[in-house]
Design a protein around this motif. Structure first.
Motif, PDB file in Angstrom:
ATOM      1  N   ARG A   6     105.643 -19.981  42.474  1.00  0.00           N
ATOM      2  CA  ARG A   6     104.304 -20.179  41.932  1.00  0.00           C
ATOM      3  C   ARG A   6     104.389 -20.680  40.496  1.00  0.00           C
ATOM      4  O   ARG A   6     105.225 -20.226  39.726  1.00  0.00           O
ATOM      5  N   ALA A   7     103.523 -21.628  40.168  1.00  0.00           N
ATOM      6  CA  ALA A   7     103.512 -22.222  38.827  1.00  0.00           C
ATOM      7  C   ALA A   7     102.076 -22.281  38.343  1.00  0.00           C
ATOM      8  O   ALA A   7     101.206 -22.824  39.017  1.00  0.00           O
ATOM      9  N   ARG A   8     101.834 -21.682  37.165  1.00  0.00           N
ATOM     10  CA  ARG A   8     100.467 -21.618  36.630  1.00  0.00           C
ATOM     11  C   ARG A   8     100.288 -22.674  35.539  1.00  0.00           C
ATOM     12  O   ARG A   8     101.076 -22.745  34.590  1.00  0.00           O
ATOM     13  N   THR A  10      99.215 -24.111  32.336  1.00  0.00           N
ATOM     14  CA  THR A  10      98.810 -23.497  31.068  1.00  0.00           C
ATOM     15  C   THR A  10      98.240 -24.514  30.090  1.00  0.00           C
ATOM     16  O   THR A  10      97.527 -24.157  29.174  1.00  0.00           O
ATOM     17  N   PHE A  24     103.445 -25.937  32.935  1.00  0.00           N
ATOM     18  CA  PHE A  24     103.297 -24.834  33.874  1.00  0.00           C
ATOM     19  C   PHE A  24     104.178 -23.670  33.448  1.00  0.00           C
ATOM     20  O   PHE A  24     105.283 -23.878  32.934  1.00  0.00           O
ATOM     21  N   VAL A  26     106.388 -20.847  35.014  1.00  0.00           N
ATOM     22  CA  VAL A  26     107.050 -20.558  36.297  1.00  0.00           C
ATOM     23  C   VAL A  26     107.964 -19.354  36.095  1.00  0.00           C
ATOM     24  O   VAL A  26     109.058 -19.494  35.539  1.00  0.00           O
ATOM     25  N   GLU A  92      97.015 -22.028  39.999  1.00  0.00           N
ATOM     26  CA  GLU A  92      98.420 -22.114  40.401  1.00  0.00           C
ATOM     27  C   GLU A  92      98.661 -23.174  41.469  1.00  0.00           C
ATOM     28  O   GLU A  92      97.803 -23.411  42.320  1.00  0.00           O
ATOM     29  N   GLU A  94     102.478 -24.645  43.711  1.00  0.00           N
ATOM     30  CA  GLU A  94     103.851 -24.209  43.953  1.00  0.00           C
ATOM     31  C   GLU A  94     104.808 -25.327  43.574  1.00  0.00           C
ATOM     32  O   GLU A  94     104.500 -26.504  43.747  1.00  0.00           O
TER      33      GLU A  94
ATOM     34  N   LEU B   4      95.681 -20.891  45.906  1.00  0.00           N
ATOM     35  CA  LEU B   4      96.488 -21.986  45.355  1.00  0.00           C
ATOM     36  C   LEU B   4      95.670 -23.263  45.244  1.00  0.00           C
ATOM     37  O   LEU B   4      94.821 -23.552  46.076  1.00  0.00           O
TER      38      LEU B   4
END
Lengths: 235, 199
Positions: A6-8, A10, A24, A26, A92, A94, B4
């Motif tokens: 998962r990568a948010r 920012t 992101f 991670v 998020e 991926e 997601l």
């Protein structure tokens, strides 16, 4: 290395009218080498998924669990316009990676460096430049950066700062700024004059296919060995 | 799943069934190569089959063009995730070359003029599954897409379809090639999504 993480998102920074830098977070990112890329996976509400590859724009380490991607929105594209403008900050996706073991510059690689980028092809090259700046390498380094017009330059302000000991030469293909000595036009053999010598220089060429094909031909004609030219093409 | 990529809908659903997992359809024909495009005039082109004991057999360009030709129309799948449907090729089935030599080999290494290599089980390039192609879409294959001649092995990821190929070497043991030594899967079946070593 190969699971989906998962990568948010920012931070999103506008580079050009259609180019964006996306940062992101991670968790437990394993690190990567300059030149590598990641796969980004989007999931729709009905479960449909789409995956595309994006280059990492910054070396690992400085940002810990943060990675920076360069995204060029292509008109009508399935994924890039969504990433460029619609994915909300804080949401998020991926990612899988890092990927790619060929178009890379490792910390052990030494010797003069000739980087040739076209358009958003500058993204993986920027990771190499930033890594070079961080390591205080004294090896000669030149960036030839081909763009259509002045407003299509990525990292415009940073290129000056990262460029200590690096020669940056912008090649405008359609519109050159007022007072440019070089007329607008695609890269030519003349643009390779005064570059680090073919004998021990490593060349990295990234950009649209036609650009890389043309630049590759010029390098070969100028005497750079095929085994010293690494390429990455897109589009 | 629902949390997601909010607001993403996607456009490729229509190709379900023809699109292997993780792929997207493209109308263009992207170019993926590790280095610059080599220039190989057909006058100094040849294609060499080498047996596991070192014996070899070569074909000049004219000899190759005089061999039986086929015109496969196939879907191709690149590990960088694009797929292209109904691509039209013209070339010689690899069976024609391989029938010219007795062998006990189970594997084959394709070798290219630029030094590229890729490995395959022999059974994946026989029985009409693979071609030496010299034309694409009715025209001579362009250098950036592997001209004058490349392999076309559509049931595997397209890095197995070596560009600028100059020969096949039969081997008793499996010998990983360029990308197979650099993190990519040894076999590369797109329908089982065998992209990387760990897949």
């Amino acid at each position: 290395m190969h699971g989906w993480r998962r990568a948010r998102l920012t931070e999103r920074t506008k580079q050009t009218a259609t180019g964006r830098t996306l940062t992101f977070e991670v968790p437990h990112w394993p690190g990567h080498l300059p030149g590598q890329h990641v796969d980004v996976r989007l999931t729709a509400d009905d479960g449909y998924q789409a995956v595309r590859s994006y280059s990492l724009a910054a070396p690992a380490g400085a940002g810990g669990d943060r990675i920076e991607l360069g995204v060029q929105a292509t008109f009508g594209g399935e994924v890039s316009p969504y990433l460029a403008d619609d994915l909300p900050v804080g949401a998020e996706v991926e990612v899988m990676g890092p990927l790619g073991g060929w178009f890379v510059r490792t910390p052990q690689d030494r010797g003069p460096l000739l980087l040739i980028a076209g358009g958003s092809g500058v993204v993986p090259v920027m990771a190499m430049l930033r890594a070079r700046a961080a390591s205080a390498s004294g090896d000669p380094c030149v960036l030839l950066y081909s763009v259509r017009a002045p407003d299509e330059v990525w990292y415009a302000t940073e290129l000056d700062a990262v460029a200590e000991g690096v020669r940056v030469r912008l090649l405008y293909t359609r519109t050159a700024p007022e007072g440019s000595r070089r007329p607008a036009g695609r890269i030519t053999a003349d643009d390779l004059l005064g570059m680090p010598p073919p004998t021990d220089t490593h060349c990295y060429v990234c950009g649209p296919t036609a650009f890389v094909e043309h630049a590759g031909e010029l390098l070969l004609a100028a005497g750079y060995g095929p085994d010293r030219i690494r390429t990455e093409r897109f589009g | 799943m629902g949390d997601l990529s909010p607001g993403f809908h996607g456009k490729s659903h229509a190709f379900a069934g023809r699109l292997p997992p993780g792929q997207y359809p493209t109308e263009s024909f992207p170019v993926l190569s590790a280095g610059p495009t080599p220039d190989i005039p057909t006058g100094r082109w040849s294609f060499t089959l080498t047996g596991e004991a070192g014996e070899s057999r070569s074909w000049s360009w004219d000899e190759m063009m005089a061999l039986p030709q086929e015109e496969p129309t196939v879907d191709i799948h690149c590990v960088t995730r694009w797929s292209k449907f109904d691509t039209r090729w013209r070339g010689v089935p690899l069976d024609v070359f391989l029938d010219a030599m007795e062998t006990a080999a189970d594997f084959v290494v394709a070798e290219s003029f630029d030094g590229y290599t890729t490995n395959l089980p022999l059974e994946d390039v026989t029985d009409g599954k693979a071609w030496l192609a010299h034309s694409f879409d009715g025209f001579a294959l362009s250098p950036d897409h592997g001209g004058p001649a490349r392999l076309v092995i559509p049931h595997l990821y397209f890095w197995k379809s070596a560009k600028w190929v100059k020969g096949l070497r039969l081997t008793l043991d499996n010998e990983p090639g360029f990308w197979e030594s650099a993190g990519y899967h040894d076999y590369g079946d797109p329908w089982r999504e065998q992209r990387y070593w760990s897949d």
